[in-house]
Design a protein around this motif. Sequence first.
Motif, short mmCIF file in Angstrom:
data_model
loop_
_atom_site.label_atom_id
_atom_site.label_comp_id
_atom_site.label_asym_id
_atom_site.label_seq_id
_atom_site.Cartn_x
_atom_site.Cartn_y
_atom_site.Cartn_z
N ALA A 21 0.83 -1.21 0.00
CA ALA A 21 0.00 0.00 0.00
C ALA A 21 0.86 1.25 0.00
O ALA A 21 0.56 2.23 -0.70
CB ALA A 21 -0.93 -0.01 1.21
N ARG A 22 1.92 1.24 0.78
CA ARG A 22 2.82 2.41 0.80
C ARG A 22 3.40 2.65 -0.61
O ARG A 22 3.47 3.81 -1.06
CB ARG A 22 3.94 2.20 1.81
CG ARG A 22 5.03 3.27 1.76
CD ARG A 22 6.00 3.15 2.90
NE ARG A 22 5.41 3.65 4.13
CZ ARG A 22 5.33 4.94 4.45
NH1 ARG A 22 5.80 5.86 3.63
NH2 ARG A 22 4.79 5.30 5.58
N GLU A 27 3.31 6.02 -5.45
CA GLU A 27 3.37 6.13 -6.90
C GLU A 27 2.16 6.85 -7.49
O GLU A 27 2.30 7.69 -8.40
CB GLU A 27 3.47 4.73 -7.52
CG GLU A 27 3.62 4.75 -9.03
CD GLU A 27 3.90 3.38 -9.61
OE1 GLU A 27 3.84 3.25 -10.86
OE2 GLU A 27 4.19 2.44 -8.84
N TYR A 28 0.97 6.56 -6.95
CA TYR A 28 -0.26 7.07 -7.57
C TYR A 28 -0.97 8.14 -6.74
O TYR A 28 -1.88 8.81 -7.26
CB TYR A 28 -1.24 5.91 -7.82
CG TYR A 28 -0.78 4.96 -8.89
CD1 TYR A 28 -0.98 5.25 -10.24
CD2 TYR A 28 -0.14 3.77 -8.55
CE1 TYR A 28 -0.56 4.36 -11.22
CE2 TYR A 28 0.28 2.88 -9.53
CZ TYR A 28 0.06 3.18 -10.86
OH TYR A 28 0.48 2.31 -11.83
N GLY A 29 -0.58 8.31 -5.47
CA GLY A 29 -1.34 9.21 -4.61
C GLY A 29 -2.59 8.54 -4.10
O GLY A 29 -2.99 7.46 -4.59
N TYR A 30 -3.24 9.16 -3.13
CA TYR A 30 -4.42 8.53 -2.53
C TYR A 30 -5.56 8.37 -3.53
O TYR A 30 -6.18 7.32 -3.62
CB TYR A 30 -4.89 9.35 -1.33
CG TYR A 30 -6.16 8.81 -0.70
CD1 TYR A 30 -6.10 7.69 0.13
CD2 TYR A 30 -7.39 9.39 -0.96
CE1 TYR A 30 -7.26 7.16 0.68
CE2 TYR A 30 -8.55 8.87 -0.40
CZ TYR A 30 -8.49 7.76 0.42
OH TYR A 30 -9.64 7.23 0.96
N ARG A 37 -4.32 -3.28 -7.36
CA ARG A 37 -2.88 -3.20 -7.60
C ARG A 37 -2.09 -3.47 -6.31
O ARG A 37 -1.00 -4.05 -6.35
CB ARG A 37 -2.51 -1.83 -8.18
CG ARG A 37 -2.89 -1.65 -9.63
CD ARG A 37 -2.11 -0.50 -10.25
NE ARG A 37 -2.43 0.77 -9.63
CZ ARG A 37 -3.28 1.67 -10.13
NH1 ARG A 37 -3.89 1.42 -11.28
NH2 ARG A 37 -3.50 2.81 -9.51
N MET A 38 -2.63 -3.05 -5.19
CA MET A 38 -1.97 -3.35 -3.91
C MET A 38 -1.91 -4.85 -3.68
O MET A 38 -0.89 -5.39 -3.25
CB MET A 38 -2.71 -2.69 -2.75
CG MET A 38 -2.71 -1.17 -2.78
SD MET A 38 -3.65 -0.49 -1.38
CE MET A 38 -3.94 1.18 -1.96
N LEU A 59 -6.78 1.86 5.01
CA LEU A 59 -5.43 1.40 4.67
C LEU A 59 -4.45 2.57 4.59
O LEU A 59 -3.31 2.48 5.08
CB LEU A 59 -5.48 0.65 3.34
CG LEU A 59 -4.25 -0.12 2.88
CD1 LEU A 59 -3.66 -0.95 4.00
CD2 LEU A 59 -4.61 -1.01 1.70
N TYR A 60 -4.88 3.68 4.02
CA TYR A 60 -4.02 4.86 3.94
C TYR A 60 -3.68 5.36 5.35
O TYR A 60 -2.52 5.67 5.65
CB TYR A 60 -4.74 5.95 3.14
CG TYR A 60 -3.93 7.22 2.97
CD1 TYR A 60 -2.89 7.29 2.04
CD2 TYR A 60 -4.22 8.36 3.71
CE1 TYR A 60 -2.15 8.47 1.88
CE2 TYR A 60 -3.50 9.54 3.54
CZ TYR A 60 -2.47 9.58 2.62
OH TYR A 60 -1.76 10.74 2.47
N LEU A 61 -4.70 5.45 6.21
CA LEU A 61 -4.45 5.89 7.59
C LEU A 61 -3.53 4.91 8.32
O LEU A 61 -2.69 5.32 9.12
CB LEU A 61 -5.77 6.03 8.34
CG LEU A 61 -6.68 7.17 7.85
CD1 LEU A 61 -8.05 7.08 8.53
CD2 LEU A 61 -6.05 8.53 8.11
N ALA A 62 -3.68 3.62 8.02
CA ALA A 62 -2.81 2.61 8.65
C ALA A 62 -1.37 2.78 8.20
O ALA A 62 -0.43 2.64 8.99
CB ALA A 62 -3.31 1.21 8.33
#
Length: 368
Positions: A21-22, A27-30, A37-38, A59-62
């Motif tokens: 996810a990172r 690469e793509y931004g939020y 893809r993740m 997932l982004y917050l994690a």
Amino acid sequence: MVRLTRAQQQERTRAAVLVAAREEFAEYGYGEARIDRMAERAELTRGAVYSNFAGKRALYLAVLADSVERAWISAEPPVRSPDSTGRALGAFARVWLERLPLTGDTPGSGHLQLRSLSGVLDTEPARTALAELFRFEALLLALALEPRTAVRRSTVRLAELALTLLNGAAGLAENAPGVSDPFDLARAAEHLAGIALLDEGAPAHLPFVAPARPVEDPWAAPLGLRDEITGSRVDLGADGVVVVLGVGRLSAAEEAVSAARLRDEVTFVVVTSDPAETGRLARLRIVDLVGSLRRVFAAGELPRPRVVFDDGGAVTTALGRKPSGDPTDDVTEVAVRVRDGLIVARAEGRGAGHAVATHTAPEKPSAA
């Protein structure tokens, strides 16, 4: 061949998802990141991703929370704190501004480095939570600026000004990297200490808050809790004040701290109906702020109140309030005063922390 337990396998899967996810967000931004893809990056199924995280926002917050927790671990407090409020604000700003992206960074990686929440918090509860968290962050900064005295409202306002300056710089850097000079911003933060700010009166509702109820209830303090400021284990069985606050009520912490006696051990227990998103947002913001404080202020001058995340509901259950997952959990305010292993005062609702902090329990007669 070593066989992993189910818990070990789940932890390994979760770690792989976070790494993937990172990379995807960088690469793509939020906005353009995709769960499919993740999953491909982690060599997992889409279902395996969703079994660990509720969705892209969680997932982004994690990912952000994981990065700030790693930074927190490596943050070693200095031997001495800065010798003035201005120097402390300048030093804090210099540390905080290290997150500004460089001109050559990709937008996605720059957003990650900034801990950017642009386009992420698109619900009213999330925006309300962020506003409450900002005021809580300002309180923690103010408590570090005034470690040995009762915190003043003027110092909290000063901390709010400093954080507004820094967050504004981050917002500009998100769209125009390299525009602001971090050294100029740090000097500006230092000079904020020279602004004359008046101490405002108590909040208008406090005179109408009902006094805490005197009780003598048994207190089975939950174990295994951690203070997010020092990293040490928390003993809620010790004498002091415990204030349970929903993320939507974190601004009430200032009322409790201002009313508490200097010798009181004050613990804030943070709860939410949505640990996967609102809970991670709270952890991200608080741990990130504390990580900066730990690099500026000596260990003995970090904010004294303890901060505990009660994701599993251990504290609320011990207080007789089983977590319900109801949205009203985010505006919870429950407080108790503990003495000699007993709960000697209770209060609930708006102003509960203030009511318990000001409660004076009669001393037990000494044994002849």
